[in-house]
Design an enzyme around this catalytic site. Sequence first.
Site, PDB file in Angstrom:
ATOM      1  N   GLY A 116       0.820  -1.208   0.000  1.00 51.51           N
ATOM      2  CA  GLY A 116       0.000   0.000   0.000  1.00 51.51           C
ATOM      3  C   GLY A 116       0.857   1.262   0.000  1.00 51.51           C
ATOM      4  NE  ARG A 117      -3.027   5.724  -0.577  1.00 48.87           N
ATOM      5  CZ  ARG A 117      -4.122   5.142  -1.092  1.00 48.87           C
ATOM      6  NH1 ARG A 117      -4.210   4.975  -2.386  1.00 48.87           N
ATOM      7  NH2 ARG A 117      -5.121   4.767  -0.323  1.00 48.87           N
ATOM      8  N   GLY A 173      -0.881   2.038  12.470  1.00 45.81           N
ATOM      9  CA  GLY A 173      -1.241   3.352  11.939  1.00 45.81           C
ATOM     10  C   GLY A 173      -2.598   3.347  11.273  1.00 45.81           C
ATOM     11  CG  HIS A 189      -6.778  13.008   4.246  1.00 43.68           C
ATOM     12  ND1 HIS A 189      -7.354  13.676   5.288  1.00 43.68           N
ATOM     13  CD2 HIS A 189      -5.694  12.355   4.767  1.00 43.68           C
ATOM     14  CE1 HIS A 189      -6.656  13.453   6.395  1.00 43.68           C
ATOM     15  NE2 HIS A 189      -5.641  12.653   6.109  1.00 43.68           N
ATOM     16  CG  HIS A 190      -4.982  10.464  -0.483  1.00 44.86           C
ATOM     17  ND1 HIS A 190      -5.581   9.249  -0.755  1.00 44.86           N
ATOM     18  CD2 HIS A 190      -4.474  10.343   0.776  1.00 44.86           C
ATOM     19  CE1 HIS A 190      -5.421   8.433   0.273  1.00 44.86           C
ATOM     20  NE2 HIS A 190      -4.747   9.076   1.218  1.00 44.86           N
ATOM     21  CE  LYS A 250      -8.339   9.478   5.927  1.00 41.15           C
ATOM     22  NZ  LYS A 250      -7.686   8.274   6.435  1.00 41.15           N
TER      23      LYS A 250
HETATM   24  N1  LIG Z   1      -1.166   6.767  11.436  1.00 40.16           N
HETATM   25  C1  LIG Z   1      -0.652   7.425  10.393  1.00 40.16           C
HETATM   26  O1  LIG Z   1       0.284   8.241  10.541  1.00 40.16           O
HETATM   27  C2  LIG Z   1      -1.195   7.169   9.026  1.00 40.16           C
HETATM   28  C3  LIG Z   1      -2.245   6.309   8.874  1.00 40.16           C
HETATM   29  N2  LIG Z   1      -2.729   6.024   7.639  1.00 40.16           N
HETATM   30  C4  LIG Z   1      -3.759   4.997   7.596  1.00 40.16           C
HETATM   31  O2  LIG Z   1      -3.125   3.778   7.187  1.00 40.16           O
HETATM   32  C5  LIG Z   1      -4.068   2.966   6.477  1.00 40.16           C
HETATM   33  C6  LIG Z   1      -3.469   2.584   5.137  1.00 40.16           C
HETATM   34  O3  LIG Z   1      -3.367   3.739   4.336  1.00 40.16           O
HETATM   35  P1  LIG Z   1      -2.783   3.647   2.854  1.00 40.16           P
HETATM   36  O4  LIG Z   1      -1.439   3.016   2.876  1.00 40.16           O
HETATM   37  O5  LIG Z   1      -2.958   4.987   2.266  1.00 40.16           O
HETATM   38  O6  LIG Z   1      -3.834   2.632   2.191  1.00 40.16           O
HETATM   39  P2  LIG Z   1      -3.618   1.637   0.961  1.00 40.16           P
HETATM   40  O7  LIG Z   1      -4.970   1.239   0.502  1.00 40.16           O
HETATM   41  O8  LIG Z   1      -2.660   2.232  -0.009  1.00 40.16           O
HETATM   42  O9  LIG Z   1      -2.889   0.381   1.635  1.00 40.16           O
HETATM   43  C7  LIG Z   1      -3.525  -0.617   2.375  1.00 40.16           C
HETATM   44  C8  LIG Z   1      -2.861  -1.919   2.025  1.00 40.16           C
HETATM   45  O10 LIG Z   1      -3.296  -2.924   2.919  1.00 40.16           O
HETATM   46  C9  LIG Z   1      -3.506  -4.115   2.150  1.00 40.16           C
HETATM   47  N3  LIG Z   1      -4.360  -5.034   2.882  1.00 40.16           N
HETATM   48  C10 LIG Z   1      -5.714  -5.121   2.893  1.00 40.16           C
HETATM   49  N4  LIG Z   1      -6.093  -6.112   3.716  1.00 40.16           N
HETATM   50  C11 LIG Z   1      -4.970  -6.665   4.223  1.00 40.16           C
HETATM   51  C12 LIG Z   1      -4.692  -7.726   5.134  1.00 40.16           C
HETATM   52  N5  LIG Z   1      -5.683  -8.448   5.672  1.00 40.16           N
HETATM   53  N6  LIG Z   1      -3.412  -8.012   5.438  1.00 40.16           N
HETATM   54  C13 LIG Z   1      -2.408  -7.322   4.904  1.00 40.16           C
HETATM   55  N7  LIG Z   1      -2.590  -6.294   4.022  1.00 40.16           N
HETATM   56  C14 LIG Z   1      -3.864  -5.979   3.701  1.00 40.16           C
HETATM   57  C15 LIG Z   1      -4.107  -3.602   0.856  1.00 40.16           C
HETATM   58  O11 LIG Z   1      -4.019  -4.576  -0.163  1.00 40.16           O
HETATM   59  P3  LIG Z   1      -5.117  -4.574  -1.358  1.00 40.16           P
HETATM   60  O12 LIG Z   1      -5.002  -3.215  -1.991  1.00 40.16           O
HETATM   61  O13 LIG Z   1      -4.661  -5.712  -2.204  1.00 40.16           O
HETATM   62  O14 LIG Z   1      -6.436  -4.797  -0.688  1.00 40.16           O
HETATM   63  C16 LIG Z   1      -3.194  -2.399   0.601  1.00 40.16           C
HETATM   64  O15 LIG Z   1      -1.997  -2.785  -0.029  1.00 40.16           O
HETATM   65  C17 LIG Z   1      -5.353   3.796   6.395  1.00 40.16           C
HETATM   66  O16 LIG Z   1      -6.217   3.418   7.442  1.00 40.16           O
HETATM   67  C18 LIG Z   1      -4.870   5.226   6.603  1.00 40.16           C
HETATM   68  O17 LIG Z   1      -5.855   6.075   7.125  1.00 40.16           O
HETATM   69  C19 LIG Z   1      -2.213   6.597   6.526  1.00 40.16           C
HETATM   70  C20 LIG Z   1      -1.200   7.501   6.617  1.00 40.16           C
HETATM   71  C21 LIG Z   1      -0.591   7.859   7.879  1.00 40.16           C
HETATM   72  O1  LIG Z   2      -5.307   7.895   4.837  1.00 36.68           O
HETATM   73  C1  LIG Z   2      -4.393   8.742   4.996  1.00 36.68           C
HETATM   74  O2  LIG Z   2      -3.734   9.185   4.064  1.00 36.68           O
HETATM   75  C2  LIG Z   2      -4.111   9.206   6.355  1.00 36.68           C
HETATM   76  N1  LIG Z   2      -4.723   8.632   7.344  1.00 36.68           N
HETATM   77  C3  LIG Z   2      -4.577   8.947   8.714  1.00 36.68           C
HETATM   78  C4  LIG Z   2      -5.857   9.484   9.269  1.00 36.68           C
HETATM   79  O3  LIG Z   2      -6.942   9.049   8.857  1.00 36.68           O
HETATM   80  O4  LIG Z   2      -5.800  10.341  10.166  1.00 36.68           O
HETATM   81  C5  LIG Z   2      -3.371   9.819   8.986  1.00 36.68           C
HETATM   82  C6  LIG Z   2      -3.125  10.855   7.950  1.00 36.68           C
HETATM   83  O5  LIG Z   2      -4.125  11.832   8.045  1.00 36.68           O
HETATM   84  C7  LIG Z   2      -3.084  10.240   6.560  1.00 36.68           C
END
Ligand SMILES: NC(=O)C1=CN([C@@H]2O[C@H](COP(=O)(O)OP(=O)(O)OC[C@H]3O[C@@H](n4cnc5c(N)ncnc54)[C@H](OP(=O)(O)O)[C@@H]3O)[C@@H](O)[C@H]2O)C=CC1
Ligand SMILES: O=C(O)C1=N[C@H](C(=O)O)C[C@H](O)C1
Length: 252
Positions: free
Chosen positions: A14-15, A79, A136-137, A140
């Site tokens: 994922g991202r 996260g 956000h983008h 999300k």
């Molecule tokens: N706390 C922080 O600082 C931050 C938190 N976030 C949060 O992190 C989360 C992920 O964000 P982001 O990376 O943008 O999302 P993405 O959708 O890019 O990534 C999520 C990934 O998780 C995979 N996935 C889904 N189910 C499973 C599973 N059971 N086991 C392992 N992997 C799995 C997905 O695969 P597939 O696509 O194949 O389903 C995908 O590759 C969100 O909830 C976001 O809000 C984001 C940025 C910062």
């Molecule tokens: O999905 C995101 O991108 C992010 N998710 C987190 C949230 O829901 O607060 C952290 C950050 O804002 C980026």
Amino acid sequence: MSEPIRVAVLGASGRMGTTTVRAVQEADGLELVAALDAGDDLRSVTDAGAQVAVDFTVPSVTEQNVHVLVDAGVHAVVGTTGWDDASLGRVHDHLLRAPGVGVVVAPNFALGAVLAMSFARQAARWFESAEVVELHHPDKVDAPSGTARHTAQGIAAARAAAGLGAVPDATTQTLDGARGADVDGVRVHAVRLRGLVAHEEILLGNTGEMLTIRHDSFDRVSFMPGVLLAVRRVVDRPGLTVGLEHLLGLPA
Ligand SMILES: NC(=O)C1=CN([C@@H]2O[C@H](COP(=O)(O)OP(=O)(O)OC[C@H]3O[C@@H](n4cnc5c(N)ncnc54)[C@H](OP(=O)(O)O)[C@@H]3O)[C@@H](O)[C@H]2O)C=CC1
Ligand SMILES: O=C(O)C1=N[C@H](C(=O)O)C[C@H](O)C1
């Protein structure tokens, strides 16, 4: 020299996962031993000898991942959003039966965002009005963001502790959604716009003045110092920690 901490990343494609994989590979004292995606068996985390797993997956699976990790004695840094009091309570209770295991759940790992939330909690008692705007983008999946919820909850708690009443709002006629979501009495508004990454504005108002606290993550590398800090600390921090502010020594 001490042995590196062995780390697994869940949601590795994922991202956030791809950025985390790179950060762990480049970090001193950490070793990436597993990178899992949807459909992979969580047992490969323990098979690879991981001590800490970082979860950036999706709200629908993150709690279950944490319970499996705790059962396996693997510390977790989470996260992923979607947590509420009930799911956090279940993990807290589970950890009572898993002495020595630590879980850190942080809605935002960017140091500036954590400071912005702390500043907002500090300022909240001095302002009659408070609203939160998160931007956000558009890929999300959840709204409002976990960060915005955590921010609003912190503001609401600070207002309650100071004996403030409800935020003034004379609105009686509105289209559904026009006033945003109500998080503990604080309105939260979500913008989704191509080009954005993760941004938040906290608006605090009094008659004749406004304080704006704004944080911008322009790149997901902004989350990595916080993620790496949590990975290094969680191994010596049993039990549940919610929010990076506790690892930064900021007032909760
Ligand atoms: N706390 C922080 O600082 C931050 C938190 N976030 C949060 O992190 C989360 C992920 O964000 P982001 O990376 O943008 O999302 P993405 O959708 O890019 O990534 C999520 C990934 O998780 C995979 N996935 C889904 N189910 C499973 C599973 N059971 N086991 C392992 N992997 C799995 C997905 O695969 P597939 O696509 O194949 O389903 C995908 O590759 C969100 O909830 C976001 O809000 C984001 C940025 C910062
Ligand atoms: O999905 C995101 O991108 C992010 N998710 C987190 C949230 O829901 O607060 C952290 C950050 O804002 C980026």
